[in-house]
Motif scaffolding. Structure first.
Motif, PDB file in Angstrom:
ATOM      1  N   PHE A  26      87.916  51.067  38.122  1.00  0.00           N
ATOM      2  CA  PHE A  26      88.665  51.403  39.337  1.00  0.00           C
ATOM      3  C   PHE A  26      88.001  50.866  40.613  1.00  0.00           C
ATOM      4  O   PHE A  26      88.367  51.244  41.719  1.00  0.00           O
ATOM      5  N   LYS A  27      86.991  49.974  40.410  1.00  0.00           N
ATOM      6  CA  LYS A  27      86.332  49.291  41.526  1.00  0.00           C
ATOM      7  C   LYS A  27      85.799  50.287  42.567  1.00  0.00           C
ATOM      8  O   LYS A  27      86.078  50.187  43.766  1.00  0.00           O
ATOM      9  N   VAL A  28      85.019  51.246  42.078  1.00  0.00           N
ATOM     10  CA  VAL A  28      84.401  52.248  42.947  1.00  0.00           C
ATOM     11  C   VAL A  28      82.922  51.918  43.109  1.00  0.00           C
ATOM     12  O   VAL A  28      82.128  52.180  42.203  1.00  0.00           O
ATOM     13  N   PRO A  29      82.499  51.335  44.234  1.00  0.00           N
ATOM     14  CA  PRO A  29      81.063  51.146  44.458  1.00  0.00           C
ATOM     15  C   PRO A  29      80.411  52.497  44.725  1.00  0.00           C
ATOM     16  O   PRO A  29      81.047  53.394  45.287  1.00  0.00           O
ATOM     17  N   PHE A  30      79.177  52.653  44.299  1.00  0.00           N
ATOM     18  CA  PHE A  30      78.486  53.925  44.557  1.00  0.00           C
ATOM     19  C   PHE A  30      77.000  53.671  44.767  1.00  0.00           C
ATOM     20  O   PHE A  30      76.473  52.598  44.419  1.00  0.00           O
ATOM     21  N   GLU A  31      76.344  54.662  45.336  1.00  0.00           N
ATOM     22  CA  GLU A  31      74.920  54.559  45.631  1.00  0.00           C
ATOM     23  C   GLU A  31      74.171  55.640  44.874  1.00  0.00           C
ATOM     24  O   GLU A  31      74.536  56.813  44.935  1.00  0.00           O
ATOM     25  N   VAL A  32      73.123  55.251  44.167  1.00  0.00           N
ATOM     26  CA  VAL A  32      72.232  56.200  43.500  1.00  0.00           C
ATOM     27  C   VAL A  32      71.028  56.405  44.411  1.00  0.00           C
ATOM     28  O   VAL A  32      70.333  55.445  44.754  1.00  0.00           O
ATOM     29  N   ARG A  33      70.790  57.643  44.837  1.00  0.00           N
ATOM     30  CA  ARG A  33      69.699  57.898  45.774  1.00  0.00           C
ATOM     31  C   ARG A  33      69.117  59.292  45.550  1.00  0.00           C
ATOM     32  O   ARG A  33      69.684  60.110  44.833  1.00  0.00           O
ATOM     33  N   SER A  34      67.992  59.568  46.190  1.00  0.00           N
ATOM     34  CA  SER A  34      67.293  60.837  46.011  1.00  0.00           C
ATOM     35  C   SER A  34      67.798  61.890  46.988  1.00  0.00           C
ATOM     36  O   SER A  34      68.085  61.591  48.155  1.00  0.00           O
ATOM     37  N   SER A  35      67.874  63.129  46.503  1.00  0.00           N
ATOM     38  CA  SER A  35      68.238  64.241  47.381  1.00  0.00           C
ATOM     39  C   SER A  35      67.010  64.827  48.081  1.00  0.00           C
ATOM     40  O   SER A  35      67.128  65.731  48.901  1.00  0.00           O
ATOM     41  N   PHE A  36      65.819  64.275  47.781  1.00  0.00           N
ATOM     42  CA  PHE A  36      64.587  64.807  48.357  1.00  0.00           C
ATOM     43  C   PHE A  36      64.030  63.946  49.489  1.00  0.00           C
ATOM     44  O   PHE A  36      63.061  64.320  50.139  1.00  0.00           O
ATOM     45  N   THR A  37      64.625  62.766  49.701  1.00  0.00           N
ATOM     46  CA  THR A  37      64.183  61.881  50.785  1.00  0.00           C
ATOM     47  C   THR A  37      65.411  61.318  51.492  1.00  0.00           C
ATOM     48  O   THR A  37      66.546  61.507  51.042  1.00  0.00           O
ATOM     49  N   ASN A  38      65.176  60.608  52.575  1.00  0.00           N
ATOM     50  CA  ASN A  38      66.267  59.931  53.286  1.00  0.00           C
ATOM     51  C   ASN A  38      66.215  58.417  53.085  1.00  0.00           C
ATOM     52  O   ASN A  38      66.798  57.651  53.847  1.00  0.00           O
ATOM     53  N   VAL A  39      65.500  57.989  52.047  1.00  0.00           N
ATOM     54  CA  VAL A  39      65.354  56.564  51.752  1.00  0.00           C
ATOM     55  C   VAL A  39      66.650  56.033  51.142  1.00  0.00           C
ATOM     56  O   VAL A  39      67.285  56.689  50.314  1.00  0.00           O
ATOM     57  N   ALA A  40      67.052  54.830  51.548  1.00  0.00           N
ATOM     58  CA  ALA A  40      68.247  54.197  50.976  1.00  0.00           C
ATOM     59  C   ALA A  40      68.048  53.999  49.474  1.00  0.00           C
ATOM     60  O   ALA A  40      66.937  53.729  49.003  1.00  0.00           O
ATOM     61  N   GLY A  41      69.130  54.134  48.714  1.00  0.00           N
ATOM     62  CA  GLY A  41      69.033  54.033  47.268  1.00  0.00           C
ATOM     63  C   GLY A  41      69.456  52.673  46.741  1.00  0.00           C
ATOM     64  O   GLY A  41      69.239  51.642  47.387  1.00  0.00           O
ATOM     65  N   THR A  42      70.074  52.667  45.568  1.00  0.00           N
ATOM     66  CA  THR A  42      70.556  51.443  44.915  1.00  0.00           C
ATOM     67  C   THR A  42      72.082  51.424  44.959  1.00  0.00           C
ATOM     68  O   THR A  42      72.730  52.387  44.537  1.00  0.00           O
ATOM     69  N   ILE A  43      72.644  50.339  45.452  1.00  0.00           N
ATOM     70  CA  ILE A  43      74.096  50.177  45.490  1.00  0.00           C
ATOM     71  C   ILE A  43      74.550  49.545  44.163  1.00  0.00           C
ATOM     72  O   ILE A  43      74.033  48.504  43.754  1.00  0.00           O
ATOM     73  N   VAL A  44      75.515  50.191  43.516  1.00  0.00           N
ATOM     74  CA  VAL A  44      76.092  49.679  42.274  1.00  0.00           C
ATOM     75  C   VAL A  44      77.495  49.187  42.596  1.00  0.00           C
ATOM     76  O   VAL A  44      78.318  49.937  43.121  1.00  0.00           O
ATOM     77  N   LYS A  45      77.759  47.913  42.314  1.00  0.00           N
ATOM     78  CA  LYS A  45      79.031  47.331  42.749  1.00  0.00           C
ATOM     79  C   LYS A  45      79.435  46.169  41.855  1.00  0.00           C
ATOM     80  O   LYS A  45      78.730  45.831  40.891  1.00  0.00           O
ATOM     81  N   GLU A  46      80.557  45.552  42.199  1.00  0.00           N
ATOM     82  CA  GLU A  46      81.017  44.386  41.459  1.00  0.00           C
ATOM     83  C   GLU A  46      80.023  43.234  41.617  1.00  0.00           C
ATOM     84  O   GLU A  46      79.357  43.098  42.644  1.00  0.00           O
ATOM     85  N   GLU A  47      79.978  42.423  40.596  1.00  0.00           N
ATOM     86  CA  GLU A  47      79.072  41.270  40.597  1.00  0.00           C
ATOM     87  C   GLU A  47      79.451  40.261  41.680  1.00  0.00           C
ATOM     88  O   GLU A  47      80.619  39.984  41.910  1.00  0.00           O
ATOM     89  N   VAL A  48      78.433  39.741  42.384  1.00  0.00           N
ATOM     90  CA  VAL A  48      78.626  38.638  43.327  1.00  0.00           C
ATOM     91  C   VAL A  48      77.709  37.496  42.895  1.00  0.00           C
ATOM     92  O   VAL A  48      76.723  37.706  42.188  1.00  0.00           O
ATOM     93  N   SER A  49      78.039  36.277  43.304  1.00  0.00           N
ATOM     94  CA  SER A  49      77.323  35.090  42.805  1.00  0.00           C
ATOM     95  C   SER A  49      75.829  35.132  43.093  1.00  0.00           C
ATOM     96  O   SER A  49      75.023  34.651  42.285  1.00  0.00           O
ATOM     97  N   ALA A  50      75.438  35.719  44.214  1.00  0.00           N
ATOM     98  CA  ALA A  50      74.015  35.756  44.579  1.00  0.00           C
ATOM     99  C   ALA A  50      73.184  36.543  43.568  1.00  0.00           C
ATOM    100  O   ALA A  50      71.975  36.307  43.424  1.00  0.00           O
ATOM    101  N   MET A  51      73.826  37.470  42.848  1.00  0.00           N
ATOM    102  CA  MET A  51      73.091  38.292  41.878  1.00  0.00           C
ATOM    103  C   MET A  51      72.540  37.466  40.727  1.00  0.00           C
ATOM    104  O   MET A  51      71.554  37.845  40.096  1.00  0.00           O
ATOM    105  N   GLU A  52      73.170  36.315  40.429  1.00  0.00           N
ATOM    106  CA  GLU A  52      72.734  35.498  39.295  1.00  0.00           C
ATOM    107  C   GLU A  52      71.396  34.807  39.542  1.00  0.00           C
ATOM    108  O   GLU A  52      70.803  34.257  38.617  1.00  0.00           O
ATOM    109  N   LYS A  53      70.936  34.830  40.793  1.00  0.00           N
ATOM    110  CA  LYS A  53      69.630  34.236  41.081  1.00  0.00           C
ATOM    111  C   LYS A  53      68.500  35.007  40.406  1.00  0.00           C
ATOM    112  O   LYS A  53      67.433  34.460  40.160  1.00  0.00           O
ATOM    113  N   VAL A  54      68.737  36.298  40.163  1.00  0.00           N
ATOM    114  CA  VAL A  54      67.754  37.118  39.443  1.00  0.00           C
ATOM    115  C   VAL A  54      68.057  37.016  37.955  1.00  0.00           C
ATOM    116  O   VAL A  54      69.096  37.482  37.488  1.00  0.00           O
ATOM    117  N   VAL A  55      67.158  36.383  37.208  1.00  0.00           N
ATOM    118  CA  VAL A  55      67.416  36.132  35.786  1.00  0.00           C
ATOM    119  C   VAL A  55      67.382  37.436  34.999  1.00  0.00           C
ATOM    120  O   VAL A  55      68.300  37.766  34.260  1.00  0.00           O
TER     121      VAL A  55
END
Length: 406
Positions: free
Chosen positions: A222-251
């Motif tokens: 359903f193309k829902v991007p979401f963020e996994v983050r900690s409830s104990f800090t205010n640090v930005a988490g990890t964004i989970v989303k559709e693949e983009v071409s730049a991601m392929e640079k990381v083997v």
């Protein structure tokens, strides 16, 4: 302002103090003018306590009654969190899964969401309430309470995000995001800023406990991007989303380790059509999830079939195989415990060579034997001795330099 869907896991609401902290976080977003749907899990440990109570009364309790029982864990949390928000002068209304309009199929303890009726939640949002929804649960068409299985609260949050077209879906947990490996196993693991649905799916299937695979599949569909983050800090988490071409640079994006596996080998299997179907249909009927499968080259009309399962299902698998082994005239069945699955995952594998060579070389140099190999387009998995699991994960993580910032 935006509509936000936030999900808080069991550790995030594991005590009165933690519930107060979550309420403060929600209140801050509310005061900024955001509309909020908040999904919560049962307080950490509660689900296990309820299951223990049931087991003291009956060795195999009814799945329907287990659903009724377990749903009370989330219902306790939604009420407590709403009370905590009221104490902060924030209007909040708690809803069970059924009250929130979540309709499921009739499969108790592992139901699937069929539909969500948005009317009640929409009305409450229009009245500027924070809507606190019990995760992990719904109601089937016959009016019975159902639960969604392990990680079901994540699924609730992502499904609500899809239905209400939320601006942002945040999955709050006890870690700051998705890491290149489990930090408890690989101390040098690094948090990933962005990851594709497919990569996280492969990680979930390879032992990563950050997200339930069903939730990620739903988000991808359903193309829902979401963020996994900690409830104990205010640090930005990890964004989970559709693949983009730049991601392929990381083997290679990450290394996953799944311990507690078992290997089953059926020896002397006749090499002819329909034999494998009989074996795996019998396992499917017993509701056993099979992971890696290898069939040897035929010799004199016979072959060997090897597959892996979680060790908790090994006895059940052997029982299921008893009749089929004689039915197909196989020679014998052997089972081995004490193994683990080590995987490397990355969409960059599609366009880069040498990943398998580096993986096998690094393990060979460390004297770690590979027992089985399985591959997909973006993943390579190997079965190794469980005692070598942590060391192997660190070695492979170092080999692909995953501790280095991008």
């Amino acid at each position: 302002m935006a509509l936000l869907v936030q999900k808080y896991g069991g550790t995030s609401v594991g005590s009165v103090e933690r519930i107060k902290n979550v309420a403060e976080r929600i209140a801050e977003f509310y005061r900024q003018g955001h509309d909020l749907i908040v999904v919560v899990s049962a307080m950490s440990g509660v689900t296990d306590q309820l299951l223990q109570l049931a087991s003291q009364l009956h060795p195999e309790p009814s799945e329907r009654e287990i659903d009724v029982l377990l749903s009370t864990g989330e219902q306790t949390t939604i009420a407590l969190l709403s009370i905590a928000l009221h104490a902060l002068k924030i209007p909040a209304v708690s809803l069970t899964g059924a009250q929130a309009g979540i309709v499921t199929d009739g499969k108790h303890t592992r139901a699937k969401i069929l539909n969500i009726s948005p009317k009640r939640i929409k009305e409450l949002l229009q009245q500027r309430n924070v809507v606190v929804v019990a995760g992990f649960q719904g109601q089937n068409v016959e009016g019975h309470i159902t639960t969604l299985g392990r990680g079901g609260s994540d699924l609730t949050a992502i499904a609500l995000s899809a239905v209400f077209h939320a601006e942002c879906c945040q999955i709050y947990t006890d870690v700051e995001g998705v890491y290149t490996a489990d930090p408890r196993i690989v101390p040098t693991a690094r948090k990933i800023d962005e990851i594709s649905y497919d990569e996280l799916l492969e990680m979930a299937a390879s032992g990563s406990k950050v997200m339930q695979a069903r939730s990620v599949e739903f988000a991808k569909k359903f193309k829902v991007p979401f963020e996994v983050r900690s409830s104990f800090t205010n640090v930005a988490g990890t964004i989970v989303k559709e693949e983009v071409s730049a991601m392929e640079k990381v083997v290679v994006r990450a290394v996953s380790l799944e311990p507690s596996q078992a290997k089953v080998t059926i020896l002397g299997v006749p090499d002819k059509p329909g034999i494998a179907a009989k074996v795996f249909c019998r396992l499917a009927e017993a509701e056993i999830n099979v992971d890696m499968i290898v069939q040897n080259i035929s010799d004199h009309g016979l072959t060997d079939i090897t597959f892996t399962v979680h060790k908790n299902f090994l006895k059940k698998a052997l029982v299921a195989l008893e009749s089929v082994v004689s039915e197909i005239s196989a020679r014998e069945v052997r089972a081995t415990e004490g193994i683990a699955k080590l995987s490397v995952v990355g969409i960059g594998m599609r366009s880069h060579s040498g990943v398998a060579a580096k993986l096998f070389s690094s393990l060979a140099e460390a004297g770690i034997n590979v027992q089985m190999i399985s591959t997909s387009e973006i993943k390579i998995s190997v079965i190794i001795d469980e005692k070598e699991g942590k060391r192997a994960a660190q070695i492979v993580h170092d080999a692909f330099q995953l501790n280095n910032p991008l």
